[in-house]
Structures are given as structure tokens and as C-alpha cells.
Design a protein around this motif. Structure first.
Motif, PDB file in Angstrom:
ATOM      1  N   GLY A   1      32.718  33.788  33.766  1.00 16.12           N
ATOM      2  CA  GLY A   1      32.625  32.413  34.239  1.00 16.12           C
ATOM      3  C   GLY A   1      32.280  31.414  33.150  1.00 16.12           C
ATOM      4  O   GLY A   1      32.490  31.650  31.965  1.00 16.12           O
TER       5      GLY A   1
ATOM      6  N   MET B   1      40.083  33.429  39.337  1.00 16.26           N
ATOM      7  CA  MET B   1      38.869  33.618  38.541  1.00 16.26           C
ATOM      8  C   MET B   1      39.142  34.528  37.347  1.00 16.26           C
ATOM      9  O   MET B   1      38.708  34.249  36.220  1.00 16.26           O
TER      10      MET B   1
ATOM     11  N   THR C   1      36.547  40.019  45.441  1.00 15.17           N
ATOM     12  CA  THR C   1      36.714  38.724  46.113  1.00 15.17           C
ATOM     13  C   THR C   1      38.016  38.687  46.894  1.00 15.17           C
ATOM     14  O   THR C   1      38.056  38.185  48.033  1.00 15.17           O
TER      15      THR C   1
ATOM     16  N   SER D   1      36.331  39.776  40.662  1.00 14.01           N
ATOM     17  CA  SER D   1      37.633  39.192  41.011  1.00 14.01           C
ATOM     18  C   SER D   1      38.366  40.069  42.018  1.00 14.01           C
ATOM     19  O   SER D   1      38.929  39.567  42.998  1.00 14.01           O
TER      20      SER D   1
ATOM     21  N   THR E   1      38.300  27.950  43.887  1.00 12.64           N
ATOM     22  CA  THR E   1      38.312  27.446  45.267  1.00 12.64           C
ATOM     23  C   THR E   1      39.206  26.220  45.379  1.00 12.64           C
ATOM     24  O   THR E   1      39.994  26.083  46.321  1.00 12.64           O
TER      25      THR E   1
ATOM     26  N   VAL F   1      41.586  33.374  45.255  1.00 20.46           N
ATOM     27  CA  VAL F   1      40.407  32.967  44.500  1.00 20.46           C
ATOM     28  C   VAL F   1      40.057  33.989  43.418  1.00 20.46           C
ATOM     29  O   VAL F   1      39.789  33.644  42.269  1.00 20.46           O
ATOM     30  N   GLY F   2      40.071  35.274  43.788  1.00 19.34           N
ATOM     31  CA  GLY F   2      39.698  36.325  42.844  1.00 19.34           C
ATOM     32  C   GLY F   2      40.595  36.390  41.630  1.00 19.34           C
ATOM     33  O   GLY F   2      40.128  36.446  40.488  1.00 19.34           O
TER      34      GLY F   2
ATOM     35  N   SER G   1      34.411  30.189  39.951  1.00 17.11           N
ATOM     36  CA  SER G   1      34.628  30.368  41.395  1.00 17.11           C
ATOM     37  C   SER G   1      34.881  29.026  42.062  1.00 17.11           C
ATOM     38  O   SER G   1      35.678  28.931  43.009  1.00 17.11           O
TER      39      SER G   1
ATOM     40  N   LEU H   1      31.264  34.162  48.803  1.00 15.81           N
ATOM     41  CA  LEU H   1      32.426  33.278  48.688  1.00 15.81           C
ATOM     42  C   LEU H   1      33.263  33.297  49.967  1.00 15.81           C
ATOM     43  O   LEU H   1      33.641  32.243  50.489  1.00 15.81           O
TER      44      LEU H   1
END
Length: 283
Positions: free
Chosen positions: A135, A61, A95, A92, A45, A57-58, A41, A26
Motif C-alpha cells: 500500500g 490493489m 479480498t 489482494s 474502491t 478491488v483486490g 484499498s 472491506l
């Protein structure tokens, strides 16, 4: 007891490593290039750029996964396990921790291929050790509970396509959607290769009146095993041996030529074999 502790530690270390690879895919390739290849994800984004880099982002998520897990427990029960909860949380966290890494390339083709490949390797490792990273897979299972005539895989594909379309609209760049599809393709191919094996081979089913001679030739000249299956021609009601032979790819032409030299009227079926275990192949 010590052996069990070592096994559990090893499994969670592997899940952590796989999640790290996904996180790196990522941050090294996908997020900097605005490639939202489906899933949470991909949504994260989009949110990251829409919020002008304020929402990581993490953490986005993780925020999306929490209600999905709660809804999943109420709808389909606790069937995802502790490992999947761990995989979701650690992905998460990793990331956001690895955001310090520099983007490797801004070439969309390279980013799509290598980002997808790295993500595929990471996800495959996580799946190999009995975990997931949450997810849209959880959402797909929940939706499938209510519309069971559509498979989980089809629902998951639909969700990923929806995320890709959303990202294309938000970013006002439909080429990004095409790059995201390429990323998904690379990711799925790597997952399949690792989970199902890369030792591809070929299986030949040979139907001939001279099956005994063909089998003997394959055994002696190619040093490959042959299995004779009892078969009956339903039109002619004739009984005959059907030969099953698995060979490596480069041996296919030799078998075909051998069969043709013995019986030009032989009926030969050639099919792919994903993985072979046993003598002469990997064990």
C-alpha cells in the motif's frame, strides 16, 4: 528443523488470518458503503465503482502494489521482506475471494466504526508477525527518500488524505470523506491498542521534602512499589529523592490523597503509561 517449520507455518498462518480480517472489513463494511479510507484499498474502491464493478478491488490493489514494490527496490532497496510480499499478495487474493459475503450494514456510522476496527485488528496481526500489506506505506518511504525533512508518518497521512479527497470528489459526496476519516481513526486506535498494549496504567512522579514517609505509606497501604531517584532542584540547589510510582488507574486517587495528607506542598506529575510488565501487572 521441525520446530523452525512449525514457527514459519504459524507466522504465515497468522499473516493470512490478519489479511483475511482486512479483506472482510472491506467487503462487509467499507466497499459496499463507498468508504475509501485512504491507501491503495481506497483507490481500488474508487476504481471499482468508476469501472462499474468490472475491476475487482483486490486485483486493483495488487496492480497498484507491483510498481510500488519495483520502485521501492530501486529506491530504498529490498527492506520489506518476503513476508510483506506475501501479505500484499494474499490480501489482494482474499479480498476478491471473499466478495461473496453480504454487506452487514449500510449505516455509514456503523460501517465506518466496525470496518475500521476490523481492519485495525487485521493489520495489527500482520504487523505483529513482521509483515505489511504494502500500500501507500511503500510510497511514503519512497517519497521520504527525496524529501527527508518530512517524516514517513506525515507523508503517509498526506497520501491517505489525498485518497479520501479524491473519493469524495469522484463520488460527489463529501460526507463519505468524513466517514472515511472516522474509519482511519478507528483503525489506527485498534492498531495502537494491540501493538502497544491495552494494559493502561498511570505513573506518578512525586517531589516532596517528606518523600521517605510518602514512600513508606505507598509501600504499606497500597502495596505498590516505589523507586527513589536522586534529584537536585536547580534553583535552590537542594538535593532530594524523587519518587516514581506506577499504579493502576483506579488507584490514582488514593495515591494523590495519601500524598496530600502528608505534604500539601508536594509536587506531583501524573502521566499515562501505555503498558506495564512486571509484578502486580501483566507479565
Amino acid at each position: 528443523m521441525l520446530k523452525k517449520i512449525f514457527r514459519v507455518t504459524y507466522e504465515y498462518a497468522a499473516i493470512t488470518f490478519g489479511s483475511l480480517l482486512v479483506a472482510l472489513s472491506l467487503n462487509l463494511f467499507l466497499v459496499p458503503n463507498k468508504i475509501a479510507a485512504g491507501g491503495f484499498s481506497g483507490i481500488a474502491t474508487v476504481v471499482y465503482y468508476v469501472s462499474h464493478y468490472k475491476l475487482p478491488v483486490g486485483m486493483t490493489m495488487l496492480a497498484l502494489n507491483i510498481p510500488a514494490f519495483i520502485l521501492g527496490v530501486r529506491t530504498i532497496g529490498v527492506d520489506f521482506g518476503v513476508k510483506s510480499v506475501y501479505g500484499t499478495v494474499i490480501l489482494s487474493v482474499l479480498t476478491d475471494i471473499t466478495t461473496f459475503v453480504q454487506c452487514v450494514t449500510y449505516d455509514k456510522l456503523l460501517a465506518s466504526l466496525f470496518g475500521g476496527a476490523l481492519m485495525g485488528i487485521g493489520l495489527a496481526i500482520v504487523l505483529l508477525f513482521g509483515a505489511t500489506t504494502g500500500g501507500t506505506e511503500m510510497l511514503a518511504k519512497i517519497i521520504h527518500k527525496y524529501i527527508s525533512f518530512i517524516s514517513v508518518g506525515q507523508i503517509l497521512l498526506g497520501l491517505d488524505v489525498a485518497v479520501i479527497v479524491l473519493a469524495s470528489v469522484v463520488f460527489k459526496n463529501y460526507e463519505l470523506g468524513l466517514w472515511a476519516v472516522l474509519t482511519l481513526f478507528a483503525c489506527s486506535k485498534l492498531i495502537d491498542a494491540i501493538l502497544e498494549g491495552v494494559n493502561f496504567a498511570k505513573a506518578l512522579i512525586i517531589i516532596s521534602d517528606k518523600s521517605d514517609i510518602i514512600a513508606e505509606k505507598i509501600l504499606k497501604e497500597l502495596d505498590r512499589g516505589v523507586t527513589g531517584l536522586h534529584g537536585v532542584g536547580m534553583w535552590t540547589k537542594t538535593e532530594k529523592n524523587v519518587l516514581l510510582c506506577v499504579v493502576k488507574r483506579h488507584e490514582v486517587s488514593r495515591v494523590k490523597n495519601l500524598v496530600k495528607s502528608i505534604d500539601q506542598r508536594a509536587f506531583v506529575i501524573l502521566t499515562d503509561v501505555r503498558e506495564v510488565l512486571g509484578e502486580g501487572f501483566s507479565v
